[in-house]
Motif scaffolding. Structure first.
Motif, mmCIF file in Angstrom:
data_model
loop_
_atom_site.group_PDB
_atom_site.id
_atom_site.type_symbol
_atom_site.label_atom_id
_atom_site.label_comp_id
_atom_site.label_asym_id
_atom_site.label_seq_id
_atom_site.Cartn_x
_atom_site.Cartn_y
_atom_site.Cartn_z
ATOM 1 N N GLU A 70 10.651 -1.407 -2.515
ATOM 2 C CA GLU A 70 10.784 -2.627 -3.319
ATOM 3 C C GLU A 70 11.779 -3.591 -2.677
ATOM 4 O OE1 GLU A 70 9.221 -3.691 -5.842
ATOM 5 O OE2 GLU A 70 8.394 -2.031 -6.992
ATOM 6 N N GLU A 71 12.886 -3.058 -2.163
ATOM 7 C CA GLU A 71 13.891 -3.917 -1.530
ATOM 8 C C GLU A 71 13.329 -4.575 -0.272
ATOM 9 O OE1 GLU A 71 17.206 -1.396 -0.828
ATOM 10 O OE2 GLU A 71 17.708 -1.148 -2.962
ATOM 11 N N GLU A 72 12.585 -3.803 0.523
ATOM 12 C CA GLU A 72 12.026 -4.375 1.755
ATOM 13 C C GLU A 72 10.968 -5.420 1.434
ATOM 14 O OE1 GLU A 72 10.203 -2.969 6.069
ATOM 15 O OE2 GLU A 72 10.844 -1.461 4.600
ATOM 16 N N ILE A 73 10.165 -5.183 0.397
ATOM 17 C CA ILE A 73 9.160 -6.177 -0.009
ATOM 18 C C ILE A 73 9.851 -7.455 -0.463
ATOM 19 C CG2 ILE A 73 7.408 -6.697 -1.753
ATOM 20 C CD1 ILE A 73 6.564 -3.741 -1.601
ATOM 21 N N ALA A 74 10.950 -7.325 -1.215
ATOM 22 C CA ALA A 74 11.682 -8.515 -1.670
ATOM 23 C C ALA A 74 12.247 -9.291 -0.478
ATOM 24 C CB ALA A 74 12.809 -8.098 -2.615
ATOM 25 N N GLU A 75 12.748 -8.583 0.529
ATOM 26 C CA GLU A 75 13.263 -9.255 1.726
ATOM 27 C C GLU A 75 12.142 -10.001 2.450
ATOM 28 O OE1 GLU A 75 15.063 -6.245 4.067
ATOM 29 O OE2 GLU A 75 16.730 -5.905 2.677
ATOM 30 N N LEU A 76 10.985 -9.364 2.544
ATOM 31 C CA LEU A 76 9.851 -10.019 3.202
ATOM 32 C C LEU A 76 9.384 -11.237 2.421
ATOM 33 C CD1 LEU A 76 7.642 -7.071 4.524
ATOM 34 C CD2 LEU A 76 8.790 -8.823 5.874
ATOM 35 N N ASP A 77 9.411 -11.145 1.097
ATOM 36 C CA ASP A 77 9.013 -12.297 0.281
ATOM 37 C C ASP A 77 9.900 -13.504 0.579
ATOM 38 O OD1 ASP A 77 6.927 -11.004 -0.926
ATOM 39 O OD2 ASP A 77 8.051 -10.407 -2.706
ATOM 40 N N ALA A 78 11.191 -13.250 0.747
ATOM 41 C CA ALA A 78 12.101 -14.351 1.062
ATOM 42 C C ALA A 78 11.801 -14.933 2.445
ATOM 43 C CB ALA A 78 13.550 -13.861 0.998
ATOM 44 N N LEU A 79 11.519 -14.058 3.418
ATOM 45 C CA LEU A 79 11.186 -14.536 4.759
ATOM 46 C C LEU A 79 9.882 -15.319 4.764
ATOM 47 C CD1 LEU A 79 12.106 -11.378 6.879
ATOM 48 C CD2 LEU A 79 13.343 -13.546 6.811
ATOM 49 N N ILE A 80 8.886 -14.812 4.009
ATOM 50 C CA ILE A 80 7.590 -15.493 3.949
ATOM 51 C C ILE A 80 7.741 -16.874 3.330
ATOM 52 C CG2 ILE A 80 5.341 -15.448 2.788
ATOM 53 C CD1 ILE A 80 5.370 -12.384 3.175
ATOM 54 N N GLU A 81 8.499 -16.953 2.245
ATOM 55 C CA GLU A 81 8.673 -18.249 1.584
ATOM 56 C C GLU A 81 9.369 -19.248 2.499
ATOM 57 O OE1 GLU A 81 10.424 -20.233 -2.537
ATOM 58 O OE2 GLU A 81 10.609 -18.075 -2.177
ATOM 59 N N ALA A 82 10.423 -18.796 3.187
ATOM 60 C CA ALA A 82 11.156 -19.701 4.063
ATOM 61 C C ALA A 82 10.276 -20.184 5.217
ATOM 62 C CB ALA A 82 12.399 -19.000 4.602
ATOM 63 N N ARG A 83 9.499 -19.277 5.804
ATOM 64 C CA ARG A 83 8.654 -19.672 6.937
ATOM 65 C C ARG A 83 7.483 -20.527 6.479
ATOM 66 N NH1 ARG A 83 9.047 -21.302 11.587
ATOM 67 N NH2 ARG A 83 8.150 -20.202 13.362
ATOM 68 N N PHE A 124 0.833 -1.209 0.000
ATOM 69 C CA PHE A 124 0.000 0.000 0.000
ATOM 70 C C PHE A 124 0.868 1.259 0.000
ATOM 71 C CE2 PHE A 124 -3.565 -2.494 2.293
ATOM 72 C CZ PHE A 124 -3.991 -2.999 1.080
ATOM 73 N N ASP A 125 1.929 1.242 0.808
ATOM 74 C CA ASP A 125 2.839 2.393 0.843
ATOM 75 C C ASP A 125 3.495 2.615 -0.515
ATOM 76 O OD1 ASP A 125 2.273 2.787 3.494
ATOM 77 O OD2 ASP A 125 4.074 1.773 4.247
ATOM 78 N N ARG A 126 3.882 1.529 -1.181
ATOM 79 C CA ARG A 126 4.497 1.656 -2.496
ATOM 80 C C ARG A 126 3.522 2.258 -3.505
ATOM 81 N NH1 ARG A 126 6.108 -3.863 -5.321
ATOM 82 N NH2 ARG A 126 3.844 -4.048 -5.173
#
Length: 396
Positions: A245-258, A142-144
Motif C-alpha cells: 500500500e505504501e509503495e502504491i501511494a508513492e507511485l500515485d504521487a509520482l504518476i500525478e506529478a509526471r 495485482f501483488d496486493r
C-alpha cells in the motif's frame, strides 16, 4: 519504396538480422549480440549497402528497446510485425524448419511485400515515464490482491468469524491484523484499548472496527492447533499488504506529478471520469499525441472499441472484438466510462438510452466508452477542454 529491407528476429541476448533487396535476395545475414557496440556496427554495415532501408522487428519492447532506440537516434524507419503474424507467415515459406535466420528473413520479406505495416513512433519522455510507472503500479495492485487473498485464507484457518467481519481491502482491518490475530488476544485487550491502539496508528473508524473485532472474538473461545504460528503468518502477510500500500501511494504521487507535466494533461483530465491515474494510463498507451491516429475510428480500433466484421458466406453482420488491441487503453476507457456515470449527466443519459435499446450493462458501458473516445480524440486534436456542447467525431 525502399531499396533494401532489414528484418531482425529479436532475442534477449542476441538478435539475428537479414538484409534483402527488391528481388528477395539475401545481402547480409548475421547474428549479433544485444549490445550497443555490435548493434551500431550492424547499422553501419546495413547503411553501407544502402541508406534507403526499412527496418522491421517482431518485438517493440523489452529486448528490442536498445535496437529501436539506436535506430531512432539514426533517423531510421522501423516497422513492426507481431510475433503471431511472423509465425503465421512462416508457414507459407518453403521448409518446416525454424531458425532465427529464417524468422529474420520472413520478417524482412513481409516488410518488403506488405504495405499495411505501421511504423514505430518514438514516445516522448513523459509518455515513456508514465508507461513505466503505470505498469509498475498495475503489477503492485495485482501483488496486493494476491497477498490479501493469502491473508484471508490464513486467517480463515484460525479465526473464521473475524475473516467474515473484516473488509481487507481497507487499510484499517489490515492494520488491526498486524498486531492482533487471535480471539484470545483481542478479548484480553478489550474494545477501549484496541480502539486506542488503532487511533494511535491513524486508523479511521477505530471505534467501530474495535467493536467488530471484539464481537467476533466473543464468538470463538477455542484455540485451534497451530494457532500461534498461523497468527505470526497472518501478521507477516498483513505487514506485506501495508508495504505494498505504501509503495502504491508513492507511485500515485509520482504518476500525478509526471502526468501534470504533459501538455495534454489538463485537456484529458477535463473529460468527466478521466482522473489523473486513468489519464496517465491513456497517455502511456497512446503517447498522448493523436498524430499516430488519423481518426477517432483508428483510436477506437486500437482500444478494441470498434468491432471488426467476421462475415462468411450467408453469415453477415457478424461483428467481433479485434484480436489485436491495447488492453491498457481499453481498461482506461472502460473504467473512465464507469466513473462518468456518477458525475456526467450526458454520459448517464447516453448509457440509459443504450439500456433502453436492449443492451446489457457491459454493452452499454462499452458503447459509452466508444463515444467518449471520439470526444477525447477531438479534444486533444483541437487542444480544447471538455464542455457538454463539444462536437464529437462521427462514430463508426
Amino acid at each position: 519504396m525502399p531499396e533494401i529491407w532489414t528484418g531482425v528476429d529479436i532475442g534477449k541476448a542476441h538478435h539475428h538480422a537479414v538484409v534483402i533487396n527488391a528481388e528477395g535476395k539475401r545481402l547480409l545475414s548475421r547474428r549479433i549480440e544485444n549490445g550497443e557496440t555490435e548493434l551500431l556496427a550492424l547499422i553501419g554495415d546495413v547503411l553501407a549497402i544502402s541508406d534507403d532501408v526499412l527496418w522491421a522487428v517482431d518485438l517493440n519492447h523489452g529486448g528490442a528497446a536498445l535496437l529501436i532506440g539506436l535506430l531512432t537516434a539514426h533517423d531510421q524507419p522501423v516497422a513492426y510485425l507481431t510475433g503471431l503474424a511472423v509465425h503465421r507467415a512462416s508457414a507459407t515459406y518453403r521448409g518446416e524448419g525454424k531458425t532465427d535466420a529464417k524468422d529474420a528473413f520472413v520478417i524482412a520479406d513481409q516488410a518488403r511485400i506488405r504495405r499495411d505495416l505501421g511504423l514505430l513512433r518514438p514516445g516522448d519522455e513523459i509518455a515513456v515515464d508514465l508507461r513505466t510507472l503505470t505498469n509498475r503500479r498495475l503489477d503492485l495492485v495485482f501483488d496486493r490482491t494476491r497477498q490479501i487473498n493469502r491473508l484471508r485464507a490464513q486467517l480463515l484457518e484460525i479465526f473464521p468469524a473475524l475473516e467474515r467481519s473484516l473488509d481487507l481491502t481497507n487499510k484499517g482491518p489490515v492494520m488491526l491484523l498486524t498486531g492482533y490475530q487471535t480471539p484470545a488476544a483481542i478479548r484480553r485487550t478489550g474494545a477501549k484499548r484496541l480502539q486506542a491502539w488503532l487511533k494511535n496508528r491513524k486508523v479511521k473508524g477505530a471505534a467501530a472496527l474495535a467493536r467488530t473485532a471484539v464481537e467476533a472474538a466473543q464468538t470463538q473461545h477455542t484455540a485451534l492447533p497451530g494457532e500461534n504460528l498461523a497468527a505470526a503468518m497472518v501478521a507477516r502477510l498483513a505487514k506485506g499488504v501495508m508495504t505494498l500500500e505504501e509503495e502504491i501511494a508513492e507511485l500515485d504521487a509520482l504518476i500525478e506529478a509526471r502526468f501534470r507535466e504533459h501538455p495534454h494533461a489538463e485537456v484529458i483530465r477535463s473529460l468527466p471520469g478521466m482522473g489523473t491515474r486513468l489519464g496517465a494510463e491513456f497517455i502511456a498507451a497512446t503517447g498522448g499525441n493523436m498524430g499516430a491516429f488519423s481518426s477517432a475510428d483508428r483510436l477506437a480500433g486500437f482500444a478494441a472499441l470498434a468491432p471488426q466484421p467476421r462475415d462468411s458466406g450467408r453469415v453477415s453482420g457478424n461483428l467481433r472484438r479485434p484480436r489485436r488491441y491495447h488492453r491498457g487503453l481499453l481498461r482506461a476507457m472502460y473504467l473512465s466510462a464507469m466513473a462518468s456515470l456518477k458525475s456526467c449527466p450526458a454520459s448517464k443519459a447516453y448509457y440509459q438510452r443504450k439500456r433502453s435499446e436492449g443492451k446489457g450493462h457491459k454493452q452499454a458501458v462499452l458503447a459509452l466508452a466508444r463515444r467518449r473516445i471520439n470526444v477525447c480524440w477531438a479534444m486533444i486534436r483541437d487542444r480544447t477542454c471538455y464542455s457538454p456542447s463539444l462536437p464529437v467525431a462521427a462514430a463508426a
